[in-house]
Design a protein around this motif. Structure first.
Motif, PDB file in Angstrom:
ATOM      1  N   CYS A 244     -10.662  11.801  93.469  1.00 46.18           N
ATOM      2  CA  CYS A 244      -9.975  10.707  94.175  1.00 46.18           C
ATOM      3  C   CYS A 244     -10.497   9.379  93.661  1.00 46.18           C
ATOM      4  CB  CYS A 244     -10.190  10.811  95.683  1.00 46.18           C
ATOM      5  SG  CYS A 244     -11.893  10.531  96.214  1.00 46.18           S
ATOM      6  N   ASP A 245      -9.764   8.306  93.987  1.00 42.65           N
ATOM      7  CA  ASP A 245     -10.292   6.969  93.739  1.00 42.65           C
ATOM      8  C   ASP A 245     -10.818   6.424  95.061  1.00 42.65           C
ATOM      9  OD1 ASP A 245      -7.976   6.337  95.085  1.00 42.65           O
ATOM     10  OD2 ASP A 245      -6.958   5.416  93.377  1.00 42.65           O
TER      11      ASP A 245
ATOM     12  N   TYR B 177      -6.556  10.932  99.760  1.00 39.54           N
ATOM     13  CA  TYR B 177      -5.837  11.841  98.865  1.00 39.54           C
ATOM     14  C   TYR B 177      -6.816  12.379  97.824  1.00 39.54           C
ATOM     15  CZ  TYR B 177      -1.737   9.376 100.716  1.00 39.54           C
ATOM     16  OH  TYR B 177      -0.791   8.823 101.536  1.00 39.54           O
ATOM     17  N   LYS B 178      -6.785  13.688  97.617  1.00 43.01           N
ATOM     18  CA  LYS B 178      -7.685  14.296  96.637  1.00 43.01           C
ATOM     19  C   LYS B 178      -6.945  15.342  95.809  1.00 43.01           C
ATOM     20  CE  LYS B 178     -11.848  13.611  99.424  1.00 43.01           C
ATOM     21  NZ  LYS B 178     -12.942  14.231 100.184  1.00 43.01           N
TER      22      LYS B 178
ATOM     23  N   GLY C  18      -4.541   5.022  95.589  1.00 40.16           N
ATOM     24  CA  GLY C  18      -4.339   6.321  94.931  1.00 40.16           C
ATOM     25  C   GLY C  18      -3.671   6.175  93.578  1.00 40.16           C
TER      26      GLY C  18
ATOM     27  N   LEU D 151      -5.108   8.616  91.207  1.00 39.62           N
ATOM     28  CA  LEU D 151      -5.186  10.001  91.690  1.00 39.62           C
ATOM     29  C   LEU D 151      -4.818  10.943  90.548  1.00 39.62           C
ATOM     30  CD1 LEU D 151      -5.601  11.577  94.422  1.00 39.62           C
ATOM     31  CD2 LEU D 151      -3.103  11.670  94.536  1.00 39.62           C
TER      32      LEU D 151
ATOM     33  N   ASP E 223       0.035   6.157  97.449  1.00 41.57           N
ATOM     34  CA  ASP E 223       0.044   5.929  98.894  1.00 41.57           C
ATOM     35  C   ASP E 223       1.317   5.288  99.393  1.00 41.57           C
ATOM     36  OD1 ASP E 223      -1.173   5.922 101.453  1.00 41.57           O
ATOM     37  OD2 ASP E 223      -1.680   3.803 101.205  1.00 41.57           O
TER      38      ASP E 223
ATOM     39  N   LYS F  99       3.546   8.160  90.679  1.00 37.07           N
ATOM     40  CA  LYS F  99       3.015   6.915  91.236  1.00 37.07           C
ATOM     41  C   LYS F  99       4.105   5.828  91.218  1.00 37.07           C
ATOM     42  CE  LYS F  99      -0.764   9.203  91.121  1.00 37.07           C
ATOM     43  NZ  LYS F  99      -1.758   9.000  90.066  1.00 37.07           N
TER      44      LYS F  99
END
Length: 483
Positions: A32-33, A38-39, A79, A82, A422, A456
């Motif tokens: 994750c960041d 979120y992972k 994210g 991600l 996100d 994204k």
């Protein structure tokens, strides 16, 4: 042998030992960041050292039709970095050379992994600094700043990353190396550099960045003003801007954010304050002195209950310490929280903050507010306990309602954190189908295969190269078909 196994073997040979990570536990380091909500464990991590190695990695991904995601320091809050479970995470942490420092030209050329604050440190001796200053500037990277068009407390006066990047060397999604912009302030033709900055890694990977250096100001003055409520602090903010004063920064924290900062770093803000403003002015000494007196008077006439003026650099640092630590400090008062990012017209601050409080109260969660008041860039922190049944869902609901409020008041779903994974679902609320299709055409021009940071910015299945999970006859034609 799978595509990822083929890639790993190929890149190990090309890049050497220690540059390709396949161990499952090590891969989890990158899952994750800064948005840990979120992972995804990446399929493979690669750490190039220069443009040639980065391009080599991208071309290997293209050959195997494997998606890739670029990552800087991993401090993003949307994210945007991600990983893809079946893809390659290209980490620029080993690309940390300052390639050129040219104060006479007010330019610096850096690799993307260079830490933001290190540019200012390197430029300080000849009297310059790098103006964009995200709260994470001690650890965030220039490449990540370019991807997200990062801002910071002083973007009110100095603008965002896009205002300070003159050129980038880019590894395109098909592995070519191109130059966008240059050392000059304005290159002819279409503004592809402007399109690239803030594209969140969907148009390629920056491997060299030419940034503009800013002369250190002759004078800097900072004050902390306490108010009885965020509404009063918001009114003071509007009064300052309406008076024609453009401070370097105007930051606001409400009572809950102050409580967290005090618990974490003991910043010594006035006790009992409903909100505080941090106002910083910089520039020629005579101008700063005149405007500082005006700002002080406006804070007092708008109900400031206490004023604290930094006498020196140490006191200025203490005032900023509370603000800079605010996001992490919230962990002292809540086990879990969501950092939201949206923009509203500055004059709507009192009304929107009141409605955020009402929404949070009706859902039984708390919201701490710490944000860039001068340009209406909100950062509400929605607090919750993930172990309490239903609380995480209520926090998500409140977080989404805040974004809806920003749109309702004519603002934006993001001010500086980006869309990432996100907020992709919110894009159709802000833009029409035609708007999104037009953006998609640009993305497809750079990346027709859809391998660069898929999933994204745009809600799936708008991305070219992705197969829609559900297709309806009434859906507009995919952008890939239009292009």
């Amino acid at each position: 042998m799978t595509s990822l196994e083929t890639l790993a073997a190929d890149l190990r040979t090309a890049l050497g030992p220690g540059r390709v990570i396949t161990d499952r536990q090590e891969l989890r380091t990158y899952e994750c960041d800064g948005l840990a909500h979120y992972k995804v464990t990446p399929g493979l991590v690669v750490l190039p050292r220069d443009t040639v190695e980065c391009a080599r990695t991208v071309r290997a991904c293209v050959a195997e039709n494997v998606p890739f995601v670029a990552r800087g320091s991993g401090t993003g809050l949307s994210g945007g970095a991600l990983p893809h479970a079946d893809g390659v995470l290209i980490v620029t942490a080993k690309m940390r050379d300052i390639l050129e420092m040219a104060p006479d030209d007010e330019r610096a050329v850096v690799q993307p992994g260079v830490i933001n604050l290190d540019v200012s440190r390197a430029a300080a001796a000849p009297g310059y600094y790098y103006a964009p200053d995200p709260s994470s500037q001690q650890i965030c990277s220039i490449g990540g700043n370019v991807a997200e068009n990062s801002g910071g407390a002083h973007c009110l006066k100095y603008g965002f990353t896009t205002n300070h990047v003159l050129g980038v060397q880019v590894v395109t999604p098909d592995g070519d190396v191109i130059e966008l912009g240059g050392r000059a302030p304005d290159t002819p033709g279409y503004d592809l550099l402007g399109a690239f900055v803030g594209a969140e890694g969907t148009l390629g990977i920056a491997t060299r960045v030419t940034v503009k250096l800013t002369r250190l100001p002759e004078a800097v003055r900072t004050l902390l003003a306490a108010f009885g409520s965020p509404a009063a602090a918001g009114a003071a903010t509007s009064a300052i801007i309406a008076a024609g004063v453009v401070p370097a920064a105007i930051e606001m924290m409400d009572a809950l954010a102050i409580e967290a900062a005090e618990a974490a770093v003991r910043c010594g803000y006035p006790p009992g304050a409903g909100a505080v403003l941090i106002v910083e002015l910089d520039g020629p000494a005579a101008e700063v002195d005149a405007q500082f007196a005006e700002v002080t008077a406006l804070c007092e006439s708008n109900g400031a209950t206490a004023l604290r003026i930094a006498a020196d650099a140490a006191e200025r640092a203490l005032i900023w310490k509370g603000r800079k630590s605010a996001f992490a400090a919230v962990g002292r008062i809540s086990p879990d929280y969501i950092v939201q990012d949206g923009v509203i017209p500055r004059t709507a601050l009192p009304e929107v903050l009141s409605r955020i409080a009402e929404t949070a109260g009706s859902h039984g969660v708390r919201v701490a507010n710490v944000f860039h008041a001068g340009d209406g860039n909100l950062h509400p922190l929605v607090l919750f306990d993930g172990t309490a049944e239903g609380e995480a869902d209520r926090a998500e609901t409140v977080s989404g309602a805040i974004i809806d409020l920003c749109i309702e008041y004519g603002g934006s779903i993001t001010g500086e954190h980006g869309v990432g994974a996100d907020k992709a679902k919110y894009m159709p609320r802000m833009y029409s189908a035609d708007d999104l299709t037009t953006m998609q055409l640009l993305r497809c021009a750079f990346d027709p295969a859809g391998l660069a940071n898929p999933g994204k910015v745009f809600p799936t299945p708008r991305l070219c190269g992705e197969v829609p999970r559900v297709h309806r006859a009434t859906d507009p034609a995919p952008a890939a078909d239009l292009f």
